[in-house]
Motif scaffolding. Structure first.
Motif, PDB file in Angstrom:
ATOM      1  N   THR A   1      70.312  50.593 150.729  1.00  0.00           N
ATOM      2  CA  THR A   1      70.267  50.932 152.149  1.00  0.00           C
ATOM      3  C   THR A   1      69.175  50.147 152.847  1.00  0.00           C
ATOM      4  N   GLN A   2      68.005  50.052 152.210  1.00  0.00           N
ATOM      5  CA  GLN A   2      66.916  49.279 152.810  1.00  0.00           C
ATOM      6  C   GLN A   2      67.267  47.796 152.859  1.00  0.00           C
ATOM      7  N   GLN A   3      67.921  47.295 151.812  1.00  0.00           N
ATOM      8  CA  GLN A   3      68.336  45.893 151.822  1.00  0.00           C
ATOM      9  C   GLN A   3      69.350  45.642 152.939  1.00  0.00           C
TER      10      GLN A   3
ATOM     11  N   LYS B   1      67.461  45.365 156.168  1.00  0.00           N
ATOM     12  CA  LYS B   1      66.811  44.053 156.282  1.00  0.00           C
ATOM     13  C   LYS B   1      67.827  42.981 156.675  1.00  0.00           C
TER      14      LYS B   1
ATOM     15  N   SER C   1      63.205  48.417 146.766  1.00  0.00           N
ATOM     16  CA  SER C   1      64.084  48.593 147.916  1.00  0.00           C
ATOM     17  C   SER C   1      65.448  49.077 147.464  1.00  0.00           C
ATOM     18  N   THR C   2      65.964  50.054 148.148  1.00  0.00           N
ATOM     19  CA  THR C   2      67.308  50.545 147.870  1.00  0.00           C
ATOM     20  C   THR C   2      68.334  49.647 148.545  1.00  0.00           C
TER      21      THR C   2
ATOM     22  N   LYS D   1      58.255  47.018 156.278  1.00  0.00           N
ATOM     23  CA  LYS D   1      58.692  48.055 155.341  1.00  0.00           C
ATOM     24  C   LYS D   1      58.853  49.403 156.049  1.00  0.00           C
TER      25      LYS D   1
ATOM     26  N   GLU E   1      62.021  49.284 158.078  1.00  0.00           N
ATOM     27  CA  GLU E   1      63.162  49.446 157.184  1.00  0.00           C
ATOM     28  C   GLU E   1      63.330  50.900 156.773  1.00  0.00           C
ATOM     29  N   LEU E   2      62.193  51.554 156.488  1.00  0.00           N
ATOM     30  CA  LEU E   2      62.233  52.940 156.028  1.00  0.00           C
ATOM     31  C   LEU E   2      62.846  53.854 157.081  1.00  0.00           C
TER      32      LEU E   2
ATOM     33  N   ALA F   1      67.443  57.612 151.355  1.00  0.00           N
ATOM     34  CA  ALA F   1      67.137  56.284 151.870  1.00  0.00           C
ATOM     35  C   ALA F   1      66.130  55.559 150.998  1.00  0.00           C
ATOM     36  N   VAL F   2      65.204  56.322 150.358  1.00  0.00           N
ATOM     37  CA  VAL F   2      64.183  55.742 149.492  1.00  0.00           C
ATOM     38  C   VAL F   2      64.311  56.386 148.121  1.00  0.00           C
TER      39      VAL F   2
ATOM     40  N   ALA G   1      66.506  53.054 157.556  1.00  0.00           N
ATOM     41  CA  ALA G   1      67.273  53.416 156.366  1.00  0.00           C
ATOM     42  C   ALA G   1      67.598  54.907 156.371  1.00  0.00           C
TER      43      ALA G   1
END
Length: 761
Positions: free
Chosen positions: A142-144, A147, A139-140, A172, A175-176, A115-116, A179
């Motif tokens: 997945t994180q995008q 969001k 940001s990966t 953040k 998101e983490l 995820a990160v 994700a």
């Protein structure tokens, strides 16, 4: 060189960048060790976010908003509407070039990290420390994606959108956590598919399919290498890299993507070099959103469908729930609109009334026995420019229409139906003098009575002095004799008439109740064309009234699943006996064959109908039907300011406008086109015995149809002055000579509203 504060310390920007980088890195490390410890290390400063454990375990993933497609009865597209232009497609229907391009430029290690991306975080942290700012993110994909889910859930609420995109440690951390969940549950391919469908590509396009259509007018699965690189480059900043408005910046960005694809081995350097030489090759399709884009002049029908969806409880118990489903879209709505009927309506409108005319026309067509609305149109198009409007002149105020228009003598058949149901014989004779005072008292509902003013009684007249009874029902209907119908309602009472009107779905356009006054016999209450067309469909279906419907079916696509929604159904009930309806059919056939509606006739195809012209000629009507189609045509000034006297309509001059003169031919041409190729059906009618014969000439309504100048009720529902227009001779336009007691009836003010400004429509 990085900027520092005096004294050698880092600037506030540098401190913030370093703190953010370290925080994200710490979160990434702890993600693999002990997530509950995140709060203990200070990632969540007091008041900035809940502790990691307190975040919900599962991320809510709302259905992606998509475009809704509205179809006619044959499956042809009328319009597309959407809050966000998006068509969700599976990964297999997305060009492999685009899949590789988006990964290369946004997250080249997407398939290697979780995820990160720890390496990405370290790289970004180092770069930002060197520049003294936040020049690179970590940001990966997945994180995008997470969001973008927050943004999608925020909808069109600017406050929620700001919260979903704010640059805070709290966001953040959210998101983490989500994700990590998404990576575990979906896997890389599904994450990439979801990301490509949710992302904004500028120019109102959400998702790759809409973007491919917007910029290249083709499907996402057919995108070339250079096209894919262009779209992938837009994502970082849709406004900055907009190829429509800044081709130079967009080209630079596309080439950067191509270079990156070569660097990670997705394409060769030679492929990249060749693609970089290619022009952008845009083939832009303008956004087509909303009923303003409807084909066949069906913008108002489209708008009516939207109103039905947003107001009918079958689509959701509350207004908010219905609006949410509508805004999420993904709907395919098949309507009742018949393309042949709609085309015929628009052709006839265009032929007879120009959009720049001082007055307008509105028409509606309904199928008897089903309530299906077959067509709806008007001379002033759907839009915002001069001579355009968003007010649907065909429908009630609650459905996006205006205040309605007095239907004049087109209301008289409803009075006749009530009388026949009450036991009155079809050959009933009344003295029908040229002029008379309203009879008084007249019984109303709930045992009440209407009383005329003894000191200053209200009087009424027929159209001209030659109209002197006695008349029977057939001749009085053909000639629209006012005094006959006032004697009729005075005889049976007001309540049977308002009750019959209700059974036939006849209501005021503004939603107010029908008043208990005898003047309703002359059409003083404001109605919409759809209401009148649907009412006359009751006669055509031999007394069965069916509530109007515009929607046949609705399917809803959420993700890769499609389901059917319930839709409103027409409710049919008997409004009158078959014998009563058949008698009305016989009466109204006479209007078209030998009366004031001869110009609306359909030749060998049997038809029936009634003309109407209101007080001061603010409106003129023709409402008619065949056994398989009913239609209403209204012509007038929507603002109720321009009298149709000395006026040019559709390039033709009129001294005075009558229901049989302008609306009648519109109706005739419309119905002829709509029914072309359809079976010719005849009415069930009853024989109406003649009353005592009288010498009444040739039945041409005392010459009023000679020279193209005939109608039934040129003034005040047929009181006076209908025997002449600009095309022929006749008596001068008279001024009514009767007094009206206060509160006697309700009419329209010159502002188009309801007040005491009208007389007897």
């Amino acid at each position: 060189m990085p900027n520092k504060r005096s004294g050698g310390g880092l600037s506030p920007t540098q401190q913030a960048a370093k703190f953010l980088g370290v925080s994200v890195l710490a979160g990434a490390v702890l993600a693999g060790i002990a997530l509950p410890a995140v709060g203990a290390l200070g990632l969540a400063a007091k008041g900035s976010v809940e502790s990691f454990d307190e975040l919900p375990a599962n991320m809510k993933t709302p259905p992606l908003s998509q475009r809704t497609t509205i179809l006619d009865a044959d499956g042809g597209q009328i319009a597309t509407v959407y809050s966000r232009d998006r068509t969700v497609v599976p990964l297999k229907d997305i060009s492999p070039y685009l899949q590789k391009a988006i990964v290369a430029i946004e997250d080249s290690r997407f398939y290697q990290h979780g995820a990160v991306d720890l390496k990405g975080v370290l790289r970004a942290l180092n770069k930002n420390a060197q520049t003294g700012g936040v020049s690179e993110g970590a940001s990966t994909l997945t994180q995008q994606y997470v969001k973008n889910v927050f943004v999608e859930e925020a909808g069109n609420d600017p406050t929620k959108v700001a919260q979903a995109t704010q640059q805070t440690i709290g966001r953040k951390i959210r998101e983490l956590k989500y994700a990590i969940q998404v990576e575990e549950e979906l896997g890389k391919k599904k994450i990439l598919e979801n990301y490509l469908n949710i992302t904004f590509f500028g120019q109102q396009a959400y998702g790759v399919e809409a973007a491919a259509q917007r910029y290249f007018s083709e499907s996402a699965k057919d995108l070339s290498l250079e096209q894919s690189a262009l779209l992938a480059g837009i994502v970082q900043s849709p406004s900055r890299y907009d190829p429509v408005n800044d081709e130079t910046e967009a080209t630079k960005r596309r080439n950067t993507v191509l270079q990156r694809m070569a660097a990670v081995g997705d394409i060769s350097r030679a492929q990249a070099a060749d693609a970089m030489k290619a022009p952008l090759g845009l083939k832009v399709s303008k956004p087509k959103n909303g009923c303003i884009t409807a084909v066949k002049g069906a913008g108002f029908f489209c708008d009516y469908v939207r109103e039905v969806f947003l107001t009918d409880p079958v689509f959701g118990k509350t207004k908010e729930k219905r609006a949410k489903i509508w805004n999420q879209g993904g709907l395919t709505i098949r309507t009742t609109m018949d393309p042949q009927a709609q085309n015929a309506a628009q052709r006839s409108i265009k032929e007879h009334v120009y959009k720049s005319d001082e007055v307008a026309t509105a028409v509606s067509l309904v199928q008897p026995g089903t309530g299906k609305i077959l067509a709806m149109g008007q001379s002033r198009p759907y839009g915002f420019k001069k001579n355009e409007t968003q007010i649907n002149l065909s429908v009630d105020q609650s459905m996006g229409g205006g205040m309605g228009y007095q239907p004049g003598s087109t209301f008289k058949p409803i009075v006749a139906a009530a009388a026949l149901e009450d036991g009155m014989p079809a050959n009933k004779v009344y003295s029908s003098p040229y002029q008379m005072a309203y009879p008084s008292p007249v019984s109303a509902c709930d045992g009440k009575q209407w009383m005329n003013d003894r000191g200053n009684p209200a009087k009424l007249e027929n159209e001209n002095s030659s109209e002197v009874g006695p008349y029977d029902m057939r001749e009085a209907t053909a000639k629209s004799v006012n005094t006959y119908y006032v004697q009729m309602i005075s005889d049976i009472g007001i309540c049977p008439v308002t009750t019959m009107a209700k059974k036939m779905g006849v209501v005021r356009a503004d939603g107010d109740k029908m008043p208990q006054v005898p003047s309703i016999a002359l059409g003083t209450q404001e109605m919409s064309p759809l209401t009148m067309a649907n009412a006359y469909a009751t006669f055509a279906s031999r007394g069965m009234h069916c509530t109007p419907v515009a929607i046949e079916s609705v399917s809803r696509r959420v993700g890769d699943k499609t389901s059917s929604l319930q839709v409103p159904k027409s409710t049919c009930s008997r409004a009158m006996s078959e014998n009563t309806a058949d008698t009305i059919n016989a009466l109204l056939k006479g209007v078209v064959e030998d009366g004031t509606g001869k110009k609306a006739g359909l030749g060998s195809r049997p038809s029936a109908g009634k003309t109407g012209t209101t007080d001061e000629r603010y409106a003129a009507w023709f409402v008619g039907y065949t056994p398989n189609m009913a239609g209403a045509v209204w012509v007038g000034d929507p603002a109720h300011k321009r009298k149709m006297v000395g006026i040019t309509i559709g390039g033709r001059s009129y001294g005075k406008v009558f229901g049989g003169e302008v609306p009648g031919p519109i109706w005739g041409d419309m119905m002829s086109g709509a029914l072309e190729g359809k079976p010719v059906e005849d009415f069930n009618t009853v024989h109406i015995p003649d009353s005592k014969p009288r010498d009444r000439g040739d039945g041409d309504d005392d010459g009023r149809d000679d020279g193209g100048n005939g109608d039934d009720d040129g003034f005040i529902g047929g009181l006076v002055g209908g025997n002449n227009n600009g095309g022929g001779g006749g008596e001068p336009f008279p001024t009514p000579s009767f007094s009206i007691p206060e509160g006697f009836f309700r009419g329209q003010t010159n502002g188009g509203g309801n007040g005491n400004g009208g007389r007897f429509g």
